[in-house]
Design a protein around this motif. Sequence first.
Motif, PDB file in Angstrom:
ATOM      1  N   TYR A 117       0.840  -1.201   0.000  1.00  0.00           N
ATOM      2  CA  TYR A 117       0.000   0.000   0.000  1.00  0.00           C
ATOM      3  C   TYR A 117       0.871   1.246   0.000  1.00  0.00           C
ATOM      4  O   TYR A 117       2.000   1.244   0.488  1.00  0.00           O
ATOM      5  CB  TYR A 117      -0.927   0.022   1.216  1.00  0.00           C
ATOM      6  N   GLY A 118       0.330   2.319  -0.560  1.00  0.00           N
ATOM      7  CA  GLY A 118       1.017   3.594  -0.600  1.00  0.00           C
ATOM      8  C   GLY A 118       0.582   4.506   0.533  1.00  0.00           C
ATOM      9  O   GLY A 118      -0.364   4.223   1.277  1.00  0.00           O
ATOM     10  N   LEU A 119       1.283   5.640   0.631  1.00  0.00           N
ATOM     11  CA  LEU A 119       1.030   6.592   1.713  1.00  0.00           C
ATOM     12  C   LEU A 119       1.155   8.014   1.198  1.00  0.00           C
ATOM     13  O   LEU A 119       2.183   8.396   0.636  1.00  0.00           O
ATOM     14  CB  LEU A 119       2.034   6.370   2.845  1.00  0.00           C
ATOM     15  N   VAL A 120       0.090   8.799   1.402  1.00  0.00           N
ATOM     16  CA  VAL A 120       0.139  10.240   1.183  1.00  0.00           C
ATOM     17  C   VAL A 120       0.413  10.885   2.534  1.00  0.00           C
ATOM     18  O   VAL A 120      -0.367  10.720   3.466  1.00  0.00           O
ATOM     19  CB  VAL A 120      -1.180  10.779   0.598  1.00  0.00           C
ATOM     20  N   TYR A 121       1.510  11.623   2.631  1.00  0.00           N
ATOM     21  CA  TYR A 121       1.952  12.173   3.912  1.00  0.00           C
ATOM     22  C   TYR A 121       1.798  13.691   3.879  1.00  0.00           C
ATOM     23  O   TYR A 121       2.690  14.427   3.448  1.00  0.00           O
ATOM     24  CB  TYR A 121       3.403  11.777   4.178  1.00  0.00           C
ATOM     25  N   LEU A 122       0.635  14.171   4.335  1.00  0.00           N
ATOM     26  CA  LEU A 122       0.336  15.596   4.390  1.00  0.00           C
ATOM     27  C   LEU A 122       0.789  16.147   5.733  1.00  0.00           C
ATOM     28  O   LEU A 122       0.143  15.929   6.762  1.00  0.00           O
ATOM     29  CB  LEU A 122      -1.171  15.820   4.217  1.00  0.00           C
ATOM     30  N   ASP A 123       1.884  16.883   5.717  1.00  0.00           N
ATOM     31  CA  ASP A 123       2.512  17.293   6.975  1.00  0.00           C
ATOM     32  C   ASP A 123       3.448  18.468   6.696  1.00  0.00           C
ATOM     33  O   ASP A 123       4.100  18.508   5.654  1.00  0.00           O
ATOM     34  CB  ASP A 123       3.308  16.112   7.561  1.00  0.00           C
ATOM     35  N   ALA A 124       3.522  19.401   7.643  1.00  0.00           N
ATOM     36  CA  ALA A 124       4.477  20.500   7.502  1.00  0.00           C
ATOM     37  C   ALA A 124       5.902  20.039   7.725  1.00  0.00           C
ATOM     38  O   ALA A 124       6.855  20.728   7.329  1.00  0.00           O
ATOM     39  CB  ALA A 124       4.145  21.614   8.491  1.00  0.00           C
ATOM     40  N   HIS A 125       6.069  18.868   8.347  1.00  0.00           N
ATOM     41  CA  HIS A 125       7.389  18.348   8.710  1.00  0.00           C
ATOM     42  C   HIS A 125       7.604  16.985   8.053  1.00  0.00           C
ATOM     43  O   HIS A 125       6.667  16.210   7.868  1.00  0.00           O
ATOM     44  CB  HIS A 125       7.506  18.217  10.231  1.00  0.00           C
ATOM     45  N   SER A 126       8.860  16.685   7.772  1.00  0.00           N
ATOM     46  CA  SER A 126       9.166  15.388   7.170  1.00  0.00           C
ATOM     47  C   SER A 126       9.083  14.249   8.164  1.00  0.00           C
ATOM     48  O   SER A 126       8.913  13.095   7.785  1.00  0.00           O
ATOM     49  CB  SER A 126      10.573  15.413   6.559  1.00  0.00           C
ATOM     50  N   ASP A 127       9.220  14.546   9.464  1.00  0.00           N
ATOM     51  CA  ASP A 127       9.203  13.507  10.503  1.00  0.00           C
ATOM     52  C   ASP A 127      10.186  12.391  10.165  1.00  0.00           C
ATOM     53  O   ASP A 127       9.868  11.199  10.258  1.00  0.00           O
ATOM     54  CB  ASP A 127       7.790  12.945  10.685  1.00  0.00           C
ATOM     55  N   PHE A 128      11.410  12.807   9.799  1.00  0.00           N
ATOM     56  CA  PHE A 128      12.387  11.845   9.304  1.00  0.00           C
ATOM     57  C   PHE A 128      13.657  11.803  10.151  1.00  0.00           C
ATOM     58  O   PHE A 128      14.727  11.431   9.677  1.00  0.00           O
ATOM     59  CB  PHE A 128      12.737  12.176   7.841  1.00  0.00           C
ATOM     60  N   ARG A 129      13.550  12.164  11.403  1.00  0.00           N
ATOM     61  CA  ARG A 129      14.694  12.037  12.321  1.00  0.00           C
ATOM     62  C   ARG A 129      14.924  10.558  12.629  1.00  0.00           C
ATOM     63  O   ARG A 129      13.986   9.833  12.965  1.00  0.00           O
ATOM     64  CB  ARG A 129      14.394  12.804  13.613  1.00  0.00           C
TER      65      ARG A 129
END
Length: 301
Positions: A117-129
């Motif tokens: 499955y795919g993911l659309v990530y609507l966010d002001a931040h990447s949350d990639f720490r």
Amino acid sequence: MAEPNIVVLDAPSNLGLSPPEDGTVPGCYKLPWAVRDRNLLELIDAADAGSLVPPRYRANWEPGDGDRNAESIANYSVTLADRLTETIQSERQIVVLGGDCSILIGNMLALKRRGRYGLVYLDAHSDFRHPGHAKAIGAAGGESLVIVTGRGDVRLVGLEDHGPYVRDEDVSVVGVRENDEYIDELTEIGINTTTSQQMNALSSSQLADQVLRTVARNTTGFWIHLDVDVVDAREMPAVDCPEEDGPSFNDIAELLARLLSSPACIGLEVTIYDPDLDPNGECADRIVECLRKAFRNNADN
């Protein structure tokens, strides 16, 4: 009477955030109450799937501990995945009301059990720490995208041996600000990214088409993560980290309507709104109106 085409499930976890100040807990767990009190279910004609109560929030944390509340988040994620799996069987679109962004783990785990499955990530931040570049990780809500793509706290990335829960090439990040410290890494590893500034150059149909080419082309379906801090801080100040230079609620509603109209869309989660920061309820009203427009326009498409 026809059965509603939408079902709402509450996942009011705040386990993935740091305490806003000593002696307090993050208030985003109150999100479902605030929007339900404004008749969200009636406005979008949704059935009620109930609420999944999270474990106790514990604030204790020291650098080197990994993610705060990681064991509780792991257990909650598996239970949430179980509940979502049951709900998916109804073949109705699902709205999961958070909570912080760590609820994404359970939702994507449920989908990974079923396939790709795919993911659309609507966010002001990447949350990639993640541990590969950060001195310390500590709040899963600020690391949710990195966790579901398999790079975060080892206690969270491989639940049921299903990690990563989504492939890099099946993710589309939308609305992240250009000054995000991890945006270059997203580009380097091939995660499709549209900044909030780039959104301005695209119509909602152009953006939706671009996103769908990423999240639906090679997958069985896709999920939408909506962190309301993606909206410009002038309209959405009631979040733990408001950001300027973002899209409006109307922009988000138009994009959501187009994404929700895709038969591949399983549903969406709504996260991070904190009623403690919204004493007059104005932001709650805007969230409800955004979702009402999104589902109304989806029905019209």
